[in-house]
Motif scaffolding. Sequence first.
Motif, mmCIF file in Angstrom:
data_model
loop_
_atom_site.group_PDB
_atom_site.id
_atom_site.type_symbol
_atom_site.label_atom_id
_atom_site.label_comp_id
_atom_site.label_asym_id
_atom_site.label_seq_id
_atom_site.Cartn_x
_atom_site.Cartn_y
_atom_site.Cartn_z
ATOM 1 N N ASP A 130 0.833 -1.200 0.000
ATOM 2 C CA ASP A 130 0.000 0.000 0.000
ATOM 3 C C ASP A 130 0.866 1.247 0.000
ATOM 4 N N LEU A 131 2.019 1.153 0.660
ATOM 5 C CA LEU A 131 2.861 2.322 0.865
ATOM 6 C C LEU A 131 4.323 1.908 0.867
ATOM 7 N N VAL A 132 5.158 2.743 0.259
ATOM 8 C CA VAL A 132 6.607 2.536 0.274
ATOM 9 C C VAL A 132 7.233 3.830 0.775
ATOM 10 N N ILE A 133 8.120 3.697 1.731
ATOM 11 C CA ILE A 133 8.899 4.834 2.220
ATOM 12 C C ILE A 133 10.329 4.567 1.781
ATOM 13 N N SER A 134 10.889 5.476 0.995
ATOM 14 C CA SER A 134 12.218 5.227 0.451
ATOM 15 C C SER A 134 13.136 6.424 0.641
ATOM 16 N N ASP A 135 14.345 6.120 1.095
ATOM 17 C CA ASP A 135 15.401 7.122 1.118
ATOM 18 C C ASP A 135 15.757 7.429 -0.335
ATOM 19 N N ILE A 136 16.190 8.640 -0.607
ATOM 20 C CA ILE A 136 16.604 8.971 -1.967
ATOM 21 C C ILE A 136 17.971 8.374 -2.262
ATOM 22 N N LYS A 168 10.450 6.233 -10.231
ATOM 23 C CA LYS A 168 10.215 6.234 -11.681
ATOM 24 C C LYS A 168 9.771 4.856 -12.166
ATOM 25 N N VAL A 169 10.461 3.813 -11.720
ATOM 26 C CA VAL A 169 10.100 2.454 -12.124
ATOM 27 C C VAL A 169 8.698 2.113 -11.628
ATOM 28 N N SER A 170 8.414 2.468 -10.403
ATOM 29 C CA SER A 170 7.089 2.232 -9.839
ATOM 30 C C SER A 170 6.028 2.928 -10.676
ATOM 31 N N HIS A 171 6.295 4.157 -11.047
ATOM 32 C CA HIS A 171 5.368 4.940 -11.881
ATOM 33 C C HIS A 171 5.201 4.283 -13.256
ATOM 34 N N ASP A 172 6.323 3.934 -13.889
ATOM 35 C CA ASP A 172 6.285 3.359 -15.235
ATOM 36 C C ASP A 172 5.596 2.001 -15.276
ATOM 37 N N ARG A 173 5.760 1.212 -14.233
ATOM 38 C CA ARG A 173 5.159 -0.130 -14.191
ATOM 39 C C ARG A 173 3.749 -0.128 -13.615
ATOM 40 N N GLY A 174 3.284 1.022 -13.174
ATOM 41 C CA GLY A 174 1.920 1.128 -12.669
ATOM 42 C C GLY A 174 1.703 0.466 -11.326
ATOM 43 N N TYR A 175 2.756 0.399 -10.492
ATOM 44 C CA TYR A 175 2.567 -0.159 -9.157
ATOM 45 C C TYR A 175 1.576 0.707 -8.389
ATOM 46 N N ASP A 176 0.822 0.064 -7.546
ATOM 47 C CA ASP A 176 -0.289 0.700 -6.853
ATOM 48 C C ASP A 176 0.127 1.430 -5.577
ATOM 49 N N ALA A 177 1.327 1.215 -5.112
ATOM 50 C CA ALA A 177 1.759 1.754 -3.816
ATOM 51 C C ALA A 177 1.955 3.265 -3.870
ATOM 52 N N TYR A 178 1.575 3.927 -2.789
ATOM 53 C CA TYR A 178 1.936 5.329 -2.612
ATOM 54 C C TYR A 178 3.386 5.344 -2.142
ATOM 55 N N ILE A 179 4.124 6.344 -2.557
ATOM 56 C CA ILE A 179 5.544 6.401 -2.197
ATOM 57 C C ILE A 179 5.853 7.720 -1.516
ATOM 58 N N GLY A 188 5.147 11.321 -8.995
ATOM 59 C CA GLY A 188 4.015 10.861 -8.210
ATOM 60 C C GLY A 188 4.271 10.540 -6.751
ATOM 61 N N ALA A 189 5.343 11.038 -6.170
ATOM 62 C CA ALA A 189 5.555 10.800 -4.734
ATOM 63 C C ALA A 189 4.396 11.404 -3.951
ATOM 64 N N PHE A 190 3.952 10.702 -2.939
ATOM 65 C CA PHE A 190 2.868 11.220 -2.111
ATOM 66 C C PHE A 190 3.360 12.376 -1.254
ATOM 67 N N ASP A 191 4.574 12.232 -0.723
ATOM 68 C CA ASP A 191 5.133 13.290 0.119
ATOM 69 C C ASP A 191 6.642 13.174 0.107
ATOM 70 N N PHE A 192 7.281 14.145 0.725
ATOM 71 C CA PHE A 192 8.733 14.263 0.710
ATOM 72 C C PHE A 192 9.151 14.699 2.113
ATOM 73 N N LEU A 193 9.864 13.831 2.837
ATOM 74 C CA LEU A 193 10.293 14.142 4.198
ATOM 75 C C LEU A 193 11.806 14.333 4.253
ATOM 76 N N THR A 194 12.242 15.233 5.129
ATOM 77 C CA THR A 194 13.681 15.435 5.301
ATOM 78 C C THR A 194 14.134 14.849 6.637
ATOM 79 N N LYS A 195 15.357 14.306 6.625
ATOM 80 C CA LYS A 195 15.956 13.751 7.836
ATOM 81 C C LYS A 195 16.516 14.891 8.667
ATOM 82 N N PRO A 196 16.512 14.782 9.951
ATOM 83 C CA PRO A 196 15.952 13.659 10.712
ATOM 84 C C PRO A 196 14.424 13.723 10.709
ATOM 85 N N VAL A 197 13.821 12.567 10.478
ATOM 86 C CA VAL A 197 12.371 12.474 10.424
ATOM 87 C C VAL A 197 11.850 12.269 11.839
#
Length: 187
Positions: A41-47, A59-70, A89-98
Amino acid sequence: VEDEAKIQKLFVRILNDQGCDVSGVDSYGAALQAMEETRFDLVISDIMLGSKTGLDLLKVSHDRGYDAYIIMVTGFPTLESAQEAIRYGAFDFLTKPVLKDALLRVVEAALKHKALRDEKEQLRTNLEAIFRSVDDAIITVDEKFRLLEVNESAGRLCGTYPADVSKLFSTSKKHCQGTCLEVLNQS
């Protein structure tokens, strides 16, 4: 997706404590493999993920049509990386320290948004099934009488076909001898 083990474990623990079912991985490749094997449902990824980045994953998630919010996370925010994350299509953008509260707030918002999107999609699918299966003609138009949707039965009964969508509803007699136009004008 976090290559710093301490941060990854902290995120996993915080989200597990909130009742989330969480998987943690430490690289782009492991994340891509996990996303191919599991519907998240959701992926949280460091850049920053070594030779590949969280933006590459996005980008890959977007291109392949994965359903997860990132949600993207970075310790080195730049305007360019934020713009690129949003563009793909990132849902949000957080900066460290989170901060824990910020993480939980964004995760909750993303999961609620995804649940609403999934519900909307299910309702749309159900409505389409009903729309296709009804024996009565169903024709929807906008305020200018441009055809928005037409079911197959409308073709058989009224001479208006799904291929006519986006055309103006004609005043010609082929459309129910003009009776549909009268009803539309009254509506």
